[in-house]
Motif scaffolding. Sequence first.
Motif, PDB file in Angstrom:
ATOM      1  N   VAL A  49      74.322  33.627 -36.443  1.00 14.02           N
ATOM      2  CA  VAL A  49      74.609  32.472 -35.489  1.00 14.02           C
ATOM      3  C   VAL A  49      73.228  31.972 -35.320  1.00 14.02           C
ATOM      4  O   VAL A  49      73.202  30.563 -34.848  1.00 14.02           O
ATOM      5  N   LEU A  50      71.869  32.498 -35.068  1.00 14.16           N
ATOM      6  CA  LEU A  50      70.866  31.754 -34.730  1.00 14.16           C
ATOM      7  C   LEU A  50      70.484  30.968 -35.889  1.00 14.16           C
ATOM      8  O   LEU A  50      69.790  29.777 -35.506  1.00 14.16           O
ATOM      9  N   GLY A  51      70.712  31.110 -37.069  1.00 15.57           N
ATOM     10  CA  GLY A  51      70.347  30.362 -38.107  1.00 15.57           C
ATOM     11  C   GLY A  51      71.137  28.755 -38.109  1.00 15.57           C
ATOM     12  O   GLY A  51      70.496  27.866 -38.395  1.00 15.57           O
ATOM     13  N   ILE A  52      72.341  29.069 -38.198  1.00 15.62           N
ATOM     14  CA  ILE A  52      73.222  28.007 -37.844  1.00 15.62           C
ATOM     15  C   ILE A  52      72.888  27.133 -36.647  1.00 15.62           C
ATOM     16  O   ILE A  52      72.880  25.859 -36.623  1.00 15.62           O
ATOM     17  N   TYR A 105      62.037  34.535 -34.536  1.00 16.74           N
ATOM     18  CA  TYR A 105      61.563  35.001 -35.646  1.00 16.74           C
ATOM     19  C   TYR A 105      60.404  34.920 -36.526  1.00 16.74           C
ATOM     20  O   TYR A 105      59.906  35.844 -37.204  1.00 16.74           O
ATOM     21  N   THR A 106      59.439  34.114 -35.801  1.00 16.59           N
ATOM     22  CA  THR A 106      58.142  34.224 -36.340  1.00 16.59           C
ATOM     23  C   THR A 106      57.444  35.372 -35.674  1.00 16.59           C
ATOM     24  O   THR A 106      56.535  36.101 -36.247  1.00 16.59           O
ATOM     25  N   VAL A 107      57.681  35.546 -34.327  1.00 14.04           N
ATOM     26  CA  VAL A 107      56.910  36.554 -33.947  1.00 14.04           C
ATOM     27  C   VAL A 107      57.370  38.084 -34.429  1.00 14.04           C
ATOM     28  O   VAL A 107      56.769  38.821 -34.802  1.00 14.04           O
ATOM     29  N   LEU A 108      58.953  37.996 -34.651  1.00 15.76           N
ATOM     30  CA  LEU A 108      59.345  39.184 -35.162  1.00 15.76           C
ATOM     31  C   LEU A 108      58.851  39.551 -36.770  1.00 15.76           C
ATOM     32  O   LEU A 108      58.558  40.696 -36.983  1.00 15.76           O
ATOM     33  N   THR A 145      64.646  36.644 -42.010  1.00 16.86           N
ATOM     34  CA  THR A 145      64.464  36.023 -43.386  1.00 16.86           C
ATOM     35  C   THR A 145      65.808  35.166 -43.856  1.00 16.86           C
ATOM     36  O   THR A 145      65.785  34.182 -44.187  1.00 16.86           O
ATOM     37  N   LEU A 146      66.935  35.919 -43.669  1.00 19.27           N
ATOM     38  CA  LEU A 146      68.384  35.255 -43.930  1.00 19.27           C
ATOM     39  C   LEU A 146      68.390  34.347 -42.868  1.00 19.27           C
ATOM     40  O   LEU A 146      69.016  32.821 -42.969  1.00 19.27           O
ATOM     41  N   CYS A 147      67.780  34.386 -41.433  1.00 26.79           N
ATOM     42  CA  CYS A 147      67.943  33.240 -40.589  1.00 26.79           C
ATOM     43  C   CYS A 147      67.292  32.088 -41.061  1.00 26.79           C
ATOM     44  O   CYS A 147      67.660  30.989 -40.739  1.00 26.79           O
ATOM     45  N   ARG A 148      65.993  32.225 -41.547  1.00 30.47           N
ATOM     46  CA  ARG A 148      65.315  30.976 -42.058  1.00 30.47           C
ATOM     47  C   ARG A 148      65.934  30.292 -43.003  1.00 30.47           C
ATOM     48  O   ARG A 148      66.063  29.132 -43.021  1.00 30.47           O
ATOM     49  N   LEU A 149      66.507  31.032 -44.016  1.00 28.62           N
ATOM     50  CA  LEU A 149      67.330  30.327 -45.177  1.00 28.62           C
ATOM     51  C   LEU A 149      68.608  29.636 -44.728  1.00 28.62           C
ATOM     52  O   LEU A 149      68.700  28.496 -45.100  1.00 28.62           O
TER      53      LEU A 149
END
Length: 472
Positions: A263-266, A283-286, A338-342
């Motif tokens: 959800v967040l990546g798309i 996700y950078t903070v995480l 990681t998956l969200c960034r990809l």
Amino acid sequence: MPRFVLLWTDVVLWALVVALAFYGWRLRRVPPLRAPWRRMLNDAPALCALIVFAAFALVAMLDSIHFRRALPPAAAGEIFYATRTESLLDVLLARPIAMRESSYSAPLAAVAFNRQSVEQGGDVVRTFPRLLHGGAHLTDPDAQRAGDIAARALLGAAGGLVVAAGLFALAARWRSRRRGIPWRWALKDVVRDRTRVPLRAALLCATALCLLAGPVIALMGHYHVLGTDRTGNDVLVQALKSVRTAFVIGSLATIATLPLALVLGIVAGYLRGWADALIQYLYTVLSAVPNVLLIAACVLMVQVFMDQHPELFTTGAERSDVRLFLLCIILGLTGWATLCRLLRAETLKLREMEYVQAATAFGLPAGRIMLRHILPNTLHLVLITTVLDFSSLVLYEAVLSYVGVGVDPSLNSFGGMINLARSEMSRDPLVWWSFTSAFFFMLALVLSANLLADGVRDAFDPRARALRVQRG
């Protein structure tokens, strides 16, 4: 009749099996979906890794059918059930589980590992006493043990060869029917590797597994094949029981990462703007927080809550299973970055494609475009990443259990075996078999998962295939 017990992790594992069965049925009806999987099956290392991985998965699923035995009926006719929760794997391993010794014993030994005070002829002497179960059928262990082990191992190997020969015959029969050729020609094609799918490599891998499992099955009812631990429990049983824990950690934690990552990546890649900036900041903070510390804090909070509310659990198995389930959720909630960034990067590319631009020009809502056009074209990336993450999560569980914040101590796990083997590796004489067994079982599982992930990546990622062909 026993009462079946449905644990949380059992529900998720069997739901995953049902989903895979539905996906396989879907593949049979949609030929374009079968093409990448056919490419993967044509890769001999990936096919052999799939066979080994399936063997581990079979052990895990046998250990995911839980029940409680019925006790003898009371005077009033009311039926009560035992408090101990067993699995179908426990039934198959009933003999090795019952062969509990007093303490350490080396692999395939007939005497204890430590000297003990034993009374002989009215005198108390320090010697290595006979084991209660390992080699108990021998009258003279020093003279008979080696020959008995060799005879049983050869008998088990012969049984494994019979099973392997049956697999070769079934493969030849299948090819004979499929091609309409004589059975002998089909067998010759399999032996000489003249098949589209590398059947010879697959059958040789299955033969190796049969030759390994045959002697173990023949010996495990009379000896401790991998020795026993400090409390006298069979190490082979512990290693087999640890396979389910590894599968639960690898599969459930991976599934738990998907909702947030998808959800967040798309959304970040398609909407951009303030939504993209907020999700990137999240996700950078995480990613900046050390995962081990964050997971340890969450696990300790869960453990405190469970210790304060023991009335929520009927048996110890349910309590340890809930802790394992929550550990998977925690790993998923802390490992989606990681998956969200990809997915964000892939969505940024896909939103500029012609079919997405056409859908936007026709006035389709953003949610429908993301669901119908963006999501299906990112699933190959999701599949590759999740398969690759399986092995890393198995290793992660070993690290967490080693530092004491992993699964419940009552559950068998590779990390727990390694953690308990710390003191054994520093004593003299050295007790090496518990650590070694956990290491090689985990190595086989992680290596098969990595080879399978490489095959999936080559089959589903066109760039990886092009690079591989170019190197070839």
